[in-house]
Enzyme design. Structure first.
Site: not given
Ligand SMILES: [Zn+2]
Length: 494
Positions: A112, A149, A170, A232, A268, A272, A315-316, A429
């Site tokens: 991620d 994401t 999201n 998850y 990820d 952040h 993903d980004h 992002h």
């Molecule tokens: Zn992500």
């Protein structure tokens, strides 16, 4: 098909450069000889001797530099080539036969927020092993808009843009029912399209998911089977995830899942908090590389590493944000009041749904007027659109779930409702997918991918068709191109 394997492309550029270096002095030496044949000027003879000696020295230095370069180049090339087959990369014209598995297997890995370029932050020998012996998007994988994401992970596995697969953010509200979608919503009604695990299950074949947005959702023949579909839980150590995937290769060959997903939250998570250029990111990237190493090791021990098609993506990307780059909606009060209730998301995709009776076009007009007035702090870095008028390359209008008003922010800017004392810097992002910092990685390694090959960047909606092509199963209709897999995969032997 137009790209060249890396080994081919580096050889002609590097070696001729060295030859040129060593050739220049020798041509000078030839011209010196002609000079010395002129005896009519004795003082010049002394000068020419000095020139001769200096040129000889330059030649020696150039030659030793050239050989040092050659040594470095070849030794690094041989250390990264871990299998002898790589040497024949430029000869590869068809996919390689399986040696142990009965059928093609695809392992799709997501790291991620793995921004394109992170792979150069620190030594990543395992990721670079996949790159050197596989096929890489040379300037990265292009995410879909919004570069968030959930929308992106679901585009990767459905081949659909968010407007078509339904996960448009999201978090969002269904305007028809008023229900909220969150990252914990597993009801099938939210998740449109056909994800790869469902496609595989619909063909009566086995898939396994170790986390992926949408994988817990029951759809078609996919019912998230225990042991092959992990619910998850971000606290599961990465090692445990890798080891579970490896354990599937200990099953009798007919029971090995043909499609598997493996997901890591890093880098990820760190991005952040600290932005993309912090040493914490470097550490997280090294950690992901260790997990790839653990995976490669486990596959090698089982004798299947060269049989498995590994697709590693993110993903980004990520961009640094800071308190100086803020826009406050309350600063627009002289033009229009935007109450917080109208705003469905602020940053980086400002999404507004005004109540009935307030025309979206008039909201867009007044907001843009204020933003362009020069009187709103950072106003020129935000532009409002009716969703139908967004640039068509964003594919972000064909869904009721997308609110009627969308604001596009320039890279690194954030929108907030009102001024606070909070001063923060970090990373974000979600911006326009044309922004380079939003790009992530694509690496394909295995029998269907040429070794050492570079391909141009492409959008992640192409990956669905890539996987169904490798598995030789019929996929569901999607936004990817049916011709695309031919430009990335090796053709089957005739
Ligand atoms: Zn992500």
């Amino acid at each position: 098909m137009g790209s060249v394997p890396a080994l081919n492309s580096t050889k002609p550029t590097q070696i001729p450069t060295q030859e040129e270096d060593s050739q220049n002095p020798s041509t000078a030496l030839l011209s010196f000889d002609t000079d010395s044949s002129d005896p009519s000027n004795p003082p010049r003879k002394h000068t020419t001797t000095i020139i001769f000696i200096s040129l000889l020295l330059i030649t020696c230095i150039a030659l030793s530099a050239a050989s040092a370069f050659a040594f470095l180049f070849f030794s690094s090339a041989s250390s990264s080539s871990s299998t002898p087959a790589q040497k024949s990369s430029h000869l590869e014209t068809t996919s390689r036969p399986l040696t142990k598995l009965n059928r093609s297997v695809v392992l799709l890995i997501s790291s991620d927020g793995f921004r394109f370029g992170y792979q150069f932050k620190t030594p990543t020998p395992n990721i670079h092993r996949l790159i050197a012996n596989g096929t890489e998007a040379e300037t990265g994988l292009i995410p879909v808009f919004p570069t968030l994401t959930f929308p992106n992970h679901y585009s990767i596995v459905t081949g659909l843009y968010p407007a078509y697969h339904g996960i448009i953010n999201n978090h969002f509200i269904d305007p028809l029912t008023g229900e909220f979608f969150t990252m914990g919503s597993h009801e099938p009604k939210w998740w449109l399209g056909e994800p790869l695990w469902e496609t595989v299950a619909n063909h009566g074949l086995r898939a396994a998911t170790y986390f992926w947005p949408g994988s817990e959702v029951h759809k078609g023949s996919w019912n998230c089977p225990e042991e092959f579909c992990m619910f998850y839980n971000g606290s599961v150590p990465f090692e445990e995830r890798v080891d579970k995937i490896l354990s599937y290769f200990d099953l009798p060959s007919a029971e090995i899942p043909l499609f598997m997903t493996l997901y890591f939250e890093d880098p990820d998570h760190q991005g952040h908090q600290v932005g993309p250029d912090d040493p914490e990111i470097t550490e997280a990237v090294a950690g992901i590389d260790r997990m790839i190493g653990r995976l490669i090791n486990g596959l090698e021990k089982r004798g299947v590493f060269e049989d498995v098609n590994i697709i590693m993506v993110g993903d980004h990307g990520m961009v640094g944000t800071c308190d100086k780059k803020l826009i406050f909606l309350d600063d627009l009060a002289s033009w229009i009041d935007i109450p917080a209730e109208w705003v469905l998301s602020y940053t980086p995709v400002l999404s507004i749904r005004p109540p009935h009776g307030v025309a979206p076009w008039s909201v867009v007009g007044k907001m843009n007027e204020g933003l362009r007035s020069g009187k709103v702090n950072n106003g020129k870095h935000l532009k409002l659109y009716l969703k139908e008028e967004l640039p068509s390359r964003l594919h972000y209008s064909a869904s009721d779930r997308i609110p009627p008003i969308i604001g596009l922010l320039e890279e690194g800017f954030k929108v907030e409702q009102k001024r606070t004392k909070r001063q923060e810097c970090g990373g974000a992002h979600g911006y326009d997918n044309a922004v380079f910092s939003m790009r992530t990685i694509f690496i394909g390694h295995g029998p269907e991918f040429a070794r050492g090959r570079k391909v141009p960047s492409f959008e992640n909606v192409q990956i669905y068709n890539l996987v169904t092509s490798i598995l030789k199963i019929q996929g569901a209709p999607n936004n990817g191109s049916l011709e695309f897999p031919r430009s990335v995969l090796l053709p089957s032997p005739k």
